[in-house]
Design a protein around this motif. Structure first.
Motif, PDB file in Angstrom:
ATOM      1  N   GLN A  61       0.835  -1.201   0.000  1.00 53.69           N
ATOM      2  CA  GLN A  61       0.000   0.000   0.000  1.00 53.69           C
ATOM      3  C   GLN A  61       0.866   1.246   0.000  1.00 53.69           C
ATOM      4  OE1 GLN A  61      -2.517   0.490   3.422  1.00 53.69           O
ATOM      5  NE2 GLN A  61      -3.825   2.000   2.412  1.00 53.69           N
ATOM      6  N   LEU A  62       0.498   2.200  -0.844  1.00 54.74           N
ATOM      7  CA  LEU A  62       1.239   3.445  -0.949  1.00 54.74           C
ATOM      8  C   LEU A  62       0.423   4.576  -0.348  1.00 54.74           C
ATOM      9  CD1 LEU A  62       3.628   5.128  -2.037  1.00 54.74           C
ATOM     10  CD2 LEU A  62       2.341   5.381  -4.165  1.00 54.74           C
ATOM     11  N   LEU A  63       0.959   5.207   0.688  1.00 50.29           N
ATOM     12  CA  LEU A  63       0.378   6.407   1.280  1.00 50.29           C
ATOM     13  C   LEU A  63       1.366   7.537   1.045  1.00 50.29           C
ATOM     14  CD1 LEU A  63      -0.914   4.887   4.641  1.00 50.29           C
ATOM     15  CD2 LEU A  63      -2.247   5.376   2.578  1.00 50.29           C
ATOM     16  N   PRO A  64       1.085   8.437   0.092  1.00 54.42           N
ATOM     17  CA  PRO A  64       2.075   9.461  -0.268  1.00 54.42           C
ATOM     18  C   PRO A  64       2.485  10.367   0.890  1.00 54.42           C
ATOM     19  CG  PRO A  64       0.410   9.285  -1.972  1.00 54.42           C
ATOM     20  CD  PRO A  64      -0.078   8.455  -0.826  1.00 54.42           C
ATOM     21  N   ALA A  65       1.555  10.730   1.764  1.00 54.48           N
ATOM     22  CA  ALA A  65       1.865  11.723   2.799  1.00 54.48           C
ATOM     23  C   ALA A  65       3.042  11.330   3.684  1.00 54.48           C
ATOM     24  CB  ALA A  65       0.618  12.016   3.634  1.00 54.48           C
ATOM     25  N   PRO A  66       3.085  10.112   4.272  1.00 55.13           N
ATOM     26  CA  PRO A  66       4.240   9.771   5.101  1.00 55.13           C
ATOM     27  C   PRO A  66       5.550   9.680   4.313  1.00 55.13           C
ATOM     28  CG  PRO A  66       2.726   7.912   4.935  1.00 55.13           C
ATOM     29  CD  PRO A  66       2.019   9.092   4.376  1.00 55.13           C
ATOM     30  N   VAL A  67       5.466   9.278   3.044  1.00 54.99           N
ATOM     31  CA  VAL A  67       6.668   9.235   2.206  1.00 54.99           C
ATOM     32  C   VAL A  67       7.216  10.648   2.010  1.00 54.99           C
ATOM     33  CG1 VAL A  67       7.556   8.712  -0.102  1.00 54.99           C
ATOM     34  CG2 VAL A  67       6.006   7.104   1.028  1.00 54.99           C
ATOM     35  N   PRO A 110      15.187  -3.613   2.177  1.00 54.15           N
ATOM     36  CA  PRO A 110      15.165  -3.554   3.636  1.00 54.15           C
ATOM     37  C   PRO A 110      15.236  -2.111   4.123  1.00 54.15           C
ATOM     38  CG  PRO A 110      17.288  -4.346   2.834  1.00 54.15           C
ATOM     39  CD  PRO A 110      16.385  -4.267   1.658  1.00 54.15           C
ATOM     40  N   PRO A 111      14.832  -1.877   5.376  1.00 52.16           N
ATOM     41  CA  PRO A 111      14.740  -0.501   5.867  1.00 52.16           C
ATOM     42  C   PRO A 111      16.064   0.122   6.290  1.00 52.16           C
ATOM     43  CG  PRO A 111      14.021  -2.037   7.565  1.00 52.16           C
ATOM     44  CD  PRO A 111      14.268  -2.846   6.326  1.00 52.16           C
ATOM     45  N   GLU A 112      17.125  -0.658   6.428  1.00 48.08           N
ATOM     46  CA  GLU A 112      18.383  -0.104   6.911  1.00 48.08           C
ATOM     47  C   GLU A 112      18.937   0.937   5.952  1.00 48.08           C
ATOM     48  OE1 GLU A 112      17.811  -3.310   6.576  1.00 48.08           O
ATOM     49  OE2 GLU A 112      17.637  -4.018   8.655  1.00 48.08           O
ATOM     50  N   ARG A 113      19.591   1.945   6.519  1.00 54.18           N
ATOM     51  CA  ARG A 113      20.184   3.021   5.732  1.00 54.18           C
ATOM     52  C   ARG A 113      21.172   2.461   4.713  1.00 54.18           C
ATOM     53  NH1 ARG A 113      23.122   8.154   8.682  1.00 54.18           N
ATOM     54  NH2 ARG A 113      24.169   9.087   6.879  1.00 54.18           N
ATOM     55  N   GLY A 162      21.503   6.799   0.965  1.00 52.22           N
ATOM     56  CA  GLY A 162      20.119   6.450   0.685  1.00 52.22           C
ATOM     57  C   GLY A 162      19.371   5.984   1.916  1.00 52.22           C
ATOM     58  N   TRP A 163      18.101   6.388   1.991  1.00 58.39           N
ATOM     59  CA  TRP A 163      17.219   5.989   3.093  1.00 58.39           C
ATOM     60  C   TRP A 163      15.946   5.395   2.503  1.00 58.39           C
ATOM     61  CZ3 TRP A 163      20.367  10.181   3.155  1.00 58.39           C
ATOM     62  CH2 TRP A 163      21.158  10.401   4.297  1.00 58.39           C
ATOM     63  N   THR A 164      15.530   4.235   2.998  1.00 57.24           N
ATOM     64  CA  THR A 164      14.288   3.616   2.551  1.00 57.24           C
ATOM     65  C   THR A 164      13.106   4.327   3.205  1.00 57.24           C
ATOM     66  OG1 THR A 164      15.386   1.478   2.266  1.00 57.24           O
ATOM     67  CG2 THR A 164      12.983   1.464   2.414  1.00 57.24           C
ATOM     68  N   VAL A 165      12.214   4.912   2.392  1.00 54.60           N
ATOM     69  CA  VAL A 165      11.054   5.642   2.918  1.00 54.60           C
ATOM     70  C   VAL A 165       9.738   4.923   2.604  1.00 54.60           C
ATOM     71  CG1 VAL A 165      12.231   7.866   2.869  1.00 54.60           C
ATOM     72  CG2 VAL A 165      10.976   7.099   0.844  1.00 54.60           C
ATOM     73  N   HIS A 166       9.848   3.807   1.908  1.00 58.98           N
ATOM     74  CA  HIS A 166       8.718   2.942   1.546  1.00 58.98           C
ATOM     75  C   HIS A 166       9.372   1.664   1.055  1.00 58.98           C
ATOM     76  CE1 HIS A 166       5.845   1.267  -1.451  1.00 58.98           C
ATOM     77  NE2 HIS A 166       4.915   1.708  -0.627  1.00 58.98           N
ATOM     78  N   PRO A 167       8.721   0.507   1.167  1.00 57.55           N
ATOM     79  CA  PRO A 167       9.387  -0.726   0.720  1.00 57.55           C
ATOM     80  C   PRO A 167       9.916  -0.714  -0.701  1.00 57.55           C
ATOM     81  CG  PRO A 167       7.464  -1.273   2.041  1.00 57.55           C
ATOM     82  CD  PRO A 167       7.438   0.237   1.852  1.00 57.55           C
TER      83      PRO A 167
END
Length: 301
Positions: free
Chosen positions: A6-12, A81-84, A246-251
């Protein structure tokens, strides 16, 4: 490509704006861009349900102020993955395993002129040292060398220094990185020792570039050019000089943000926005033949 996540633009957008404010090397531009992203979100410009489309829209806005091509909301087809920094490493590892470690071609042309292609990127040195050393050692006895960077999109500054070390005779200052805080700086030097044999600093050396040559690959061409060590043949490069993280802001989305700027000790400048200007301009498709002709002529002379 629509993802199942699911994509929610606001938190991204909120997280991307926060990362910009905290990490972008130019704080004033970061503030301007964060405001732009939040304004565009409020206007409904990011009301999409496709991660790839959101990445495209946000990247266009991120690059609209100062044209920094390292500044992106990058889409990844495979979940990351979410790691930086993990997104970039995961993609790199797949490329590494299918490109002979970033040295897919070593060839000997007529007249004792060797070609070493480095592509698609200059992988992290802990991965790439062995295959790069093997390729450069194999080419070391050649009378002249052509390093092909036409399909290289960047990579690790430590790997740039490693490659330069095979093409110089003495330990040499290559570059200085200046970080966002304005106080920290980090110099890059060629190495006093390399595994294998050096091509060295005196035989003819040519570097091939294209408009696709970018980032760390540009640094390799620029460093050697500014030192007077190599003749750059081909097209003007892409113009990305700012090291990024780089930072993961969504999968499926990675915010890539430059955290420093590179300054060459010879020119006192970098190639950001302008690219590396070739010494011998020509179409990338014909640059190998042109460099080979130049090498043969120099050897004959």
């Amino acid at each position: 490509m629509t993802t199942l996540t699911q994509l929610l633009p606001a938190p991204v957008i909120d997280e991307t704006a926060r990362l910009l404010m905290e990490h972008y090397v130019f704080p004033e531009t970061a503030e301007q861009l964060a405001g732009l992203l939040r304004r565009r979100l409020a206007e409904g410009s990011y009301d999409v349900d496709d991660a790839e489309e959101l990445g495209r829209l946000v990247t266009a806005d991120l690059q609209s102020v100062n044209g920094d091509r390292h500044l992106r909301l990058k889409y990844h087809a495979h979940p990351v993955p979410p790691e930086r920094g993990a997104a970039a490493l995961a993609a790199m590892r797949r490329d590494f395993d299918t490109s002979l470690g970033g040295a897919p071609r070593v060839e000997l042309l007529d007249g004792g002129v060797a070609v070493v292609e480095l592509a698609p990127t200059l992988f992290p040195l802990e991965w790439a040292a062995e295959p790069l050393s093997a390729a450069l050692t194999l080419a070391a006895p050649a009378r002249a060398l052509i390093v092909d960077l036409r399909a290289n999109g960047g990579g690790d500054p430590d790997t740039v220094a490693f490659v330069c070390s095979y093409l110089l005779d003495e330990r040499t200052h290559l570059n200085t990185m200046y970080w966002r805080d304005g106080e920290r700086r980090e110099q890059s030097w060629s190495l006093p020792y390399v595994p294998g044999a050096r091509f060295g600093g005196s035989k003819p050396l040519y570097v091939l570039t294209s408009s696709r040559t970018f980032s760390g690959a540009e640094e390799l061409a620029y460093d050697l050019q500014q030192l007077g060590r190599a003749v750059v043949v081909g097209e003007r490069t892409g113009g990305g000089a700012h090291p990024r993280e780089g930072w993961t802001v969504h999968p499926h989305l990675e915010a890539t943000i430059p955290v420093g700027r590179a300054i060459n000790p010879v020119s006192g400048e970098d190639w950001e926005g302008t690219g590396v200007q070739p010494d011998v301009p020509c179409a990338a498709v014909g640059s190998l033949d042109r460099a080979h002709e130049l090498a043969l002529a120099r050897l004959a002379g």
